[in-house]
Design a protein around this motif. Structure first.
Motif, short mmCIF file in Angstrom:
data_model
loop_
_atom_site.label_atom_id
_atom_site.label_comp_id
_atom_site.label_asym_id
_atom_site.label_seq_id
_atom_site.Cartn_x
_atom_site.Cartn_y
_atom_site.Cartn_z
N VAL A 1 0.84 -1.21 0.00
CA VAL A 1 0.00 0.00 0.00
C VAL A 1 0.88 1.26 0.00
N GLY A 2 1.95 1.25 0.82
CA GLY A 2 2.86 2.40 0.85
C GLY A 2 3.47 2.66 -0.52
N VAL A 3 3.86 1.59 -1.18
CA VAL A 3 4.40 1.74 -2.53
C VAL A 3 3.31 2.28 -3.46
N GLY A 4 2.08 1.81 -3.26
CA GLY A 4 0.95 2.31 -4.06
C GLY A 4 0.77 3.82 -3.88
N VAL A 5 0.90 4.29 -2.65
CA VAL A 5 0.76 5.72 -2.38
C VAL A 5 1.87 6.51 -3.08
N ILE A 6 3.09 6.00 -2.99
CA ILE A 6 4.22 6.68 -3.64
C ILE A 6 4.00 6.74 -5.16
N GLY B 1 16.67 -1.70 3.21
CA GLY B 1 17.34 -2.12 1.99
C GLY B 1 16.46 -2.82 0.97
N ARG B 2 15.30 -3.32 1.37
CA ARG B 2 14.49 -4.15 0.49
C ARG B 2 14.14 -3.43 -0.81
N ASP B 3 14.21 -4.19 -1.91
CA ASP B 3 13.86 -3.60 -3.20
C ASP B 3 12.35 -3.56 -3.34
N ARG B 4 11.80 -2.36 -3.42
CA ARG B 4 10.35 -2.20 -3.50
C ARG B 4 9.89 -1.75 -4.89
N GLY B 5 10.83 -1.57 -5.77
CA GLY B 5 10.46 -1.11 -7.11
C GLY B 5 10.22 0.39 -7.17
N VAL B 6 10.43 1.08 -6.05
CA VAL B 6 10.35 2.55 -6.08
C VAL B 6 11.62 3.08 -5.40
#
Lengths: 443, 443
Positions: free
Chosen positions: B22-27, B56-61
């Motif tokens: 969801v956080g990535v969705g908001v970004i 460090g995790r890769d989140r795609g953003v």
């Protein structure tokens, strides 16, 4: 808390222009729900003045507590009024004069008048913004459904990809009644008029004009476009026959009058706005297919929200009063932002989109004379216009006029080709009336 | 214009706690829709700081433009943050600590955390009001559907008579999949887990707890009641069998997990709030019957609006981000009123309603041993408890365990009588499991 909310514990003072069924509904609502409206608004909402054509008429509510103005425009000049509620109707004339004067006097305006907003909403919004006043029109679109708020605020984070729905309760009542009764359009309209679901002059409802008013308002909010009512491509339901509904049913569809808008963005060109009100075939699995009677429903497709669906009563005194008073509560709470979601000066002019390049399936129905060669003529026109036929149904028996119906469903293809096919058949002696063309809504 | 709107042309500065889907969705949303969000909010919305468990995790953003806080609570103390967005989850722990600290520091809080709002929403709301900060949780109920706004503002003019709907996408996905596949609950749950529609520990979803969280929030807004999550009468869907769905279908119904709340007002007594999450039989003509898959839907019945129906995606990064950012836009516009529509101090404590006196039809299904006399035993219990049977179906063939299903539908009658009948059958050696009782929703 905003300045408005903290400063204003005083009553919000309302003037009501028009005391017909909706006006009476507003009076009854503010009386019946007084305590909760006060709690939710943060302060009391008080009607201080009213105006209507006929002072003496018995409306079933007592108007004596309110100041009376014979001249509705005088409401705009009253020093004891914060918000003018316009429930008179008509795109111009007294309603527009009142709206302009109220806003010019720095008062907020709440209206249920779709025709006025469709024609003059943008100018009124600019004037309201200039004065720091609110202009609100939730009741102008889809009755009691909070769709203006749903788009302007609820879906505000989204780029709206498409907005469409059932925006006229009378037309939907007629179509869904025809569905159940099997009766034809004329008889159903007559019944609807007797039952009060259709007006004596039903033109605006059955020809799609009322839906077009609403669609042009929804399109402006959804796409940040300047309102362009005149650009709505509008077609009514009077050509829909009982036989079309039967055919659609057999194919897995119902027929609905659908208002639809979207934007075509082509790189380097100004965006083009498509606005259509037309009878369409709706798959039985689609939520709009289950919207029957005088109910309205709107689908908004956002780029992050996905499909949002809103459904409710499209008209009536209670639902309309619910929307009018929701707007008043918003104003009492200090919510007076841009009427069309973004500042009016930022609304973009858009060209009128041509639907010829749109692809999709369509239903075509021809009324033809009962003689050999007619099918060959129609199918040849389709072939020559590059329209691919998925299925073709000929209603075998001629009716009293010696007339036979031929219906066909096309494969996915450009709409322009269908227009071309119809053009090729123009003037054909086999056709007894212009063909009916309906788009098939995708699931 | 409100003070907030006219004063604030500066960016609204956001801190994001939790950068999962969801956080990535908001970004992504704030990036993709930046221009329109700025136009609708009246000013830019800028993420200034983020915090999550794993930097460090890769989140795609790309998180490098934002300040990073290892300790999420530190977000609340930052002087460069106006709004804290809490997307961590959990009713207590770090999420609650962050929420409390953010509000104590005068910052507005936006959250998607239904468990936290159901348990602590009232205290948080009171604190936020005290500080003049906003507390918003559109994303906590029914994902992308703007139902909190729809109730709090759209339907604000109405006394809500009943609120009910499909509030859990996982349970609805399972039930509607069982409907189409004919498979049993266990197998369908397993498939749903493999497809990502159900979590590894699905308890909160299938036992109705998640729906109960949401229902308690909707009830507070609808009825001006103090939130009372513990008073929700909650039952999940794990007892629903493929055979129940088949029976329901034959009778004209589908089975849905329905959250429902209403208020019983008796003169001279304090109002009683009924809150139930239970599997119910829904007539196929009802809009909730057409709500399939992971979709959510809510019906609000207002005393003036009539039935309002909202439907959309109940979860997912896009829809949830859409709701989160709608709340942020509201705050940017200066909309910071009471979180539960009326001032929190005015929320009324309500007793827990007993449903025994409610009347309606019900579906009862017994699993019984395949021996003579069972039907007589069941029907005698019904007679003795004054439950009138409309139809009774015995599934003829015993399954491997020698077990037979007996289903019956009652006439309209008090729910208490059904409980009494079930009580009479308690301890019967004919019954191999506790009976399943489902209310039949009226059309």
């Amino acid at each position: 808390m905003t300045a408005n909310q903290s400063d204003n514990t005083k009553p919000l003072r309302i003037a009501l222009a028009g005391v017909g069924t909706v006006g009476v509904g507003v009076i009854k609502l503010l009386d019946t729900n007084a305590d909760l409206v006060t709690a939710r608004a943060g302060r009391p909402i008080e009607i201080v003045a009213v105006s209507a054509r006929n002072k003496g008429r018995d409306r079933g509510v007592d108007l004596s507590p309110y100041a009376w103005e014979d001249d509705m425009t005088a409401l705009a000049a009253r020093g004891d009024v914060d918000v003018v509620v316009e429930l008179v109707g008509g795109s111009d004339g007294p309603a527009l004069a009142l709206a302009r004067n109220a806003i010019a006097a720095g008062k907020s305006l709440v209206t249920a008048n779709k025709a006025m907003i469709a024609h003059h909403g943008q100018a009124l919004a600019a004037a309201a913004e200039d004065k720091g006043a609110a202009l609100k029109f939730e009741a102008a679109v889809a009755g009691g459904i909070p769709i203006v708020k749903g788009l302007r605020e609820g879906a505000a984070a989204n780029s709206i990809e498409r907005i469409y729905g059932i925006l006229n309760g009378t037309a939907n009542y007629i179509l869904s009644t025809m569905e159940h009764s099997g009766a034809d359009f004329g008889a159903t309209l007559k019944d609807a008029q007797e039952l009060g679901y259709a007006e004596a002059d039903p033109t605006f409802d059955i020809e799609g004009v009322d839906a077009a008013h609403k669609l042009s308002i929804l399109a402006a909010i959804s796409f940040g476009a300047q309102i362009d009512f005149d650009a709505v491509d509008c077609e009514g339901i009077s050509s829909v026959r009982a036989a079309d509904i039967t055919q659609a049913d057999a194919l897995g569809y119902v027929i609905r009058l659908i208002g639809m808008a979207d934007v075509e963005a082509t790189a380097g060109e100004s965006p083009a706005l498509l606005q259509q009100v037309k009878p369409c075939l709706v798959p039985k699995g689609h939520p709009l297919a289950h919207t029957t009677g005088a109910t309205n429903a709107v689908v908004a497709e956002g780029n992050f929200s996905g499909r949002l669906f809103f459904q409710g009563a499209g008209a009536g005194d209670g639902p309309t009063a619910s929307a009018v008073v929701a707007d008043i509560i918003d104003i009492a709470r200090g919510e007076t932002g841009s009427p069309f979601s973004i500042p009016t000066a930022q609304l973009v002019p858009m060209t009128r989109a041509v639907s010829d390049n749109r692809t999709g399936q369509a239903y075509l129905r021809f009324t033809v004379t009962d003689k050999p060669g007619v099918l060959a003529e129609i199918t040849a026109a389709m072939r020559d216009a590059d329209v691919s036929i998925e299925s073709l149904i000929q209603q075998g028996r001629a009716n009293d006029g010696g007339e036979v119906l031929v219906a066909l469903v096309t494969h996915d293809g450009p709409e322009g080709n269908i227009s071309k096919a119809v053009e090729l058949l123009k003037g054909s002696e086999s056709l007894t009336a212009p063909p009916l063309i309906m788009r098939i809504l995708s699931e």
